[in-house]
Design a protein around this motif. Structure first.
Motif, mmCIF file in Angstrom:
data_model
loop_
_atom_site.group_PDB
_atom_site.id
_atom_site.type_symbol
_atom_site.label_atom_id
_atom_site.label_comp_id
_atom_site.label_asym_id
_atom_site.label_seq_id
_atom_site.Cartn_x
_atom_site.Cartn_y
_atom_site.Cartn_z
ATOM 1 N N GLU A 55 -10.922 6.709 -0.226
ATOM 2 C CA GLU A 55 -10.189 6.364 -1.446
ATOM 3 C C GLU A 55 -9.838 7.633 -2.221
ATOM 4 O O GLU A 55 -10.680 8.513 -2.399
ATOM 5 C CB GLU A 55 -11.020 5.431 -2.331
ATOM 6 N N ARG A 154 0.777 -2.057 -7.300
ATOM 7 C CA ARG A 154 -0.101 -2.512 -6.230
ATOM 8 C C ARG A 154 0.740 -2.845 -4.988
ATOM 9 O O ARG A 154 1.962 -2.902 -5.038
ATOM 10 C CB ARG A 154 -0.862 -3.758 -6.681
ATOM 11 N N ASN A 209 -5.863 1.990 0.659
ATOM 12 C CA ASN A 209 -7.211 2.201 1.177
ATOM 13 C C ASN A 209 -7.633 1.053 2.096
ATOM 14 O O ASN A 209 -8.560 0.301 1.806
ATOM 15 C CB ASN A 209 -8.192 2.347 0.003
ATOM 16 N N TRP A 210 -6.905 0.948 3.203
ATOM 17 C CA TRP A 210 -7.243 -0.037 4.221
ATOM 18 C C TRP A 210 -8.138 0.639 5.263
ATOM 19 O O TRP A 210 -7.752 1.630 5.884
ATOM 20 C CB TRP A 210 -5.974 -0.565 4.887
ATOM 21 N N GLU A 214 -12.465 -2.768 4.703
ATOM 22 C CA GLU A 214 -11.871 -3.039 3.398
ATOM 23 C C GLU A 214 -10.359 -3.110 3.493
ATOM 24 O O GLU A 214 -9.736 -2.339 4.225
ATOM 25 C CB GLU A 214 -12.273 -1.934 2.412
ATOM 26 N N ASP A 216 -7.794 -2.876 0.677
ATOM 27 C CA ASP A 216 -7.612 -2.600 -0.750
ATOM 28 C C ASP A 216 -6.128 -2.367 -1.013
ATOM 29 O O ASP A 216 -5.543 -1.396 -0.521
ATOM 30 C CB ASP A 216 -8.431 -1.354 -1.114
ATOM 31 N N THR A 218 -4.817 -1.867 -4.047
ATOM 32 C CA THR A 218 -4.648 -1.218 -5.347
ATOM 33 C C THR A 218 -4.839 0.286 -5.265
ATOM 34 O O THR A 218 -4.080 1.052 -5.862
ATOM 35 C CB THR A 218 -5.637 -1.801 -6.380
ATOM 36 N N HIS A 219 -5.842 0.712 -4.503
ATOM 37 C CA HIS A 219 -6.204 2.136 -4.456
ATOM 38 C C HIS A 219 -5.654 2.786 -3.193
ATOM 39 O O HIS A 219 -5.393 2.119 -2.193
ATOM 40 C CB HIS A 219 -7.720 2.293 -4.538
#
Length: 268
Positions: A55, A154, A209-210, A214, A216, A218-219
């Protein structure tokens, strides 16, 4: 021994250039000292540490696009809204050290939107704008320049593969405030939405942030943080907050290996 009127006049005349020279030196020192770009924001911009890798906050990549004479002081912190950042004294901490000529880049909305959390929630057209004014007025009162940045988008798509805006009225509220207060605006929300549309449903996965464990939306991971930081640097140039001499590598490939995650030394 008393001086004649002529001697006094000559002494005063000689002192004037010295006084002016001192003023000029101080002004020159102020003009040529290193400026700092401060970042106030949330987890999308924040410094990440080794336990959070891969991240990556876009603030970690912003220095790659700025000259060394413009260092970045990244005060963005996970989970903060424009309100909670102020309530926790984090804006005050910046205002205690910011100096004339510095920049304060302000990006909030992700956590302002959480209407079930009174510690963070702000309403777009009232309290959100009220809190943003604290940043703007605080920077200006100290001779620094505030810069507003709409929140990065996002990763969200509809069934037809269209990138969807997720921040409601917050970007519009910030744009309106920027016009009202005559503050430079970096429209990262609009630019990032367009970029996600260009990359598409699958392509954007390589920017967020895959991981194996996870998903994610958003990040960011390093490529995503670098891409968003590039958008920000280009906007700083477009809005003339920075001159061409202040930026670099706007069109260059930035190696992912330049991103590093230090060990955390203290809790935020």
């Amino acid at each position: 021994m008393s001086l004649t009127r002529r001697q006094v006049g000559l002494a005063a005349a000689a002192a004037v250039p010295l006084a002016l020279s001192g003023i000029g030196t101080a002004e020159a020192s102020q003009r040529h000292r290193t400026r700092t770009l401060y970042v106030a924001g949330d987890s999308t911009a924040a410094q990440k540490y080794a336990d959070a890798a891969p991240e990556t906050g876009w603030g970690m990549a912003l220095p790659f696009f700025l000259r060394e004479q413009l260092p970045v002081a990244n005060h963005a912190v996970n989970g903060r809204s424009s309100k909670s950042f102020v309530d926790e004294g984090r804006l005050d901490a910046i205002l205690q050290v910011i100096r004339p000529g510095d920049l304060l880049l302000i990006q909030f909305a992700h956590n302002d939107e959480k209407d079930t959390d009174p510690a963070r929630y702000t309403e777009p057209w009232t309290t959100y704008q009220d809190y943003l004014r604290l940043y703007v007025d605080g920077a200006r009162a100290r001779g620094a320049r505030p810069v507003l940045a709409t929140a990065v988008e996002r990763r969200r798509f509809d069934a037809g593969g269209n990138a969807l805006p997720t921040h409601g009225d917050y970007p519009a509220a910030m744009r309106a405030l920027a016009r009202e207060e005559r503050v430079a605006l970096l429209d990262i929300q609009a630019l990032s939405l367009a970029l996600w549309q260009e990359l598409g449903v699958e392509g954007t996965k390589t920017y967020f942030n895959w991981t194996a464990t996870e998903q994610d939306n958003t990040h960011f991971n390093p490529p995503g943080a670098i891409a968003v930081a590039r958008l920000g640097a280009r906007e700083l140039l477009r809005t003339r907050v920075l001159a061409a001499r202040n930026v670099r590598r706007l069109d260059d490939e930035i190696p992912e290996s330049w991103i590093t995650w230090p060990q955390a030394t203290a809790t935020a």
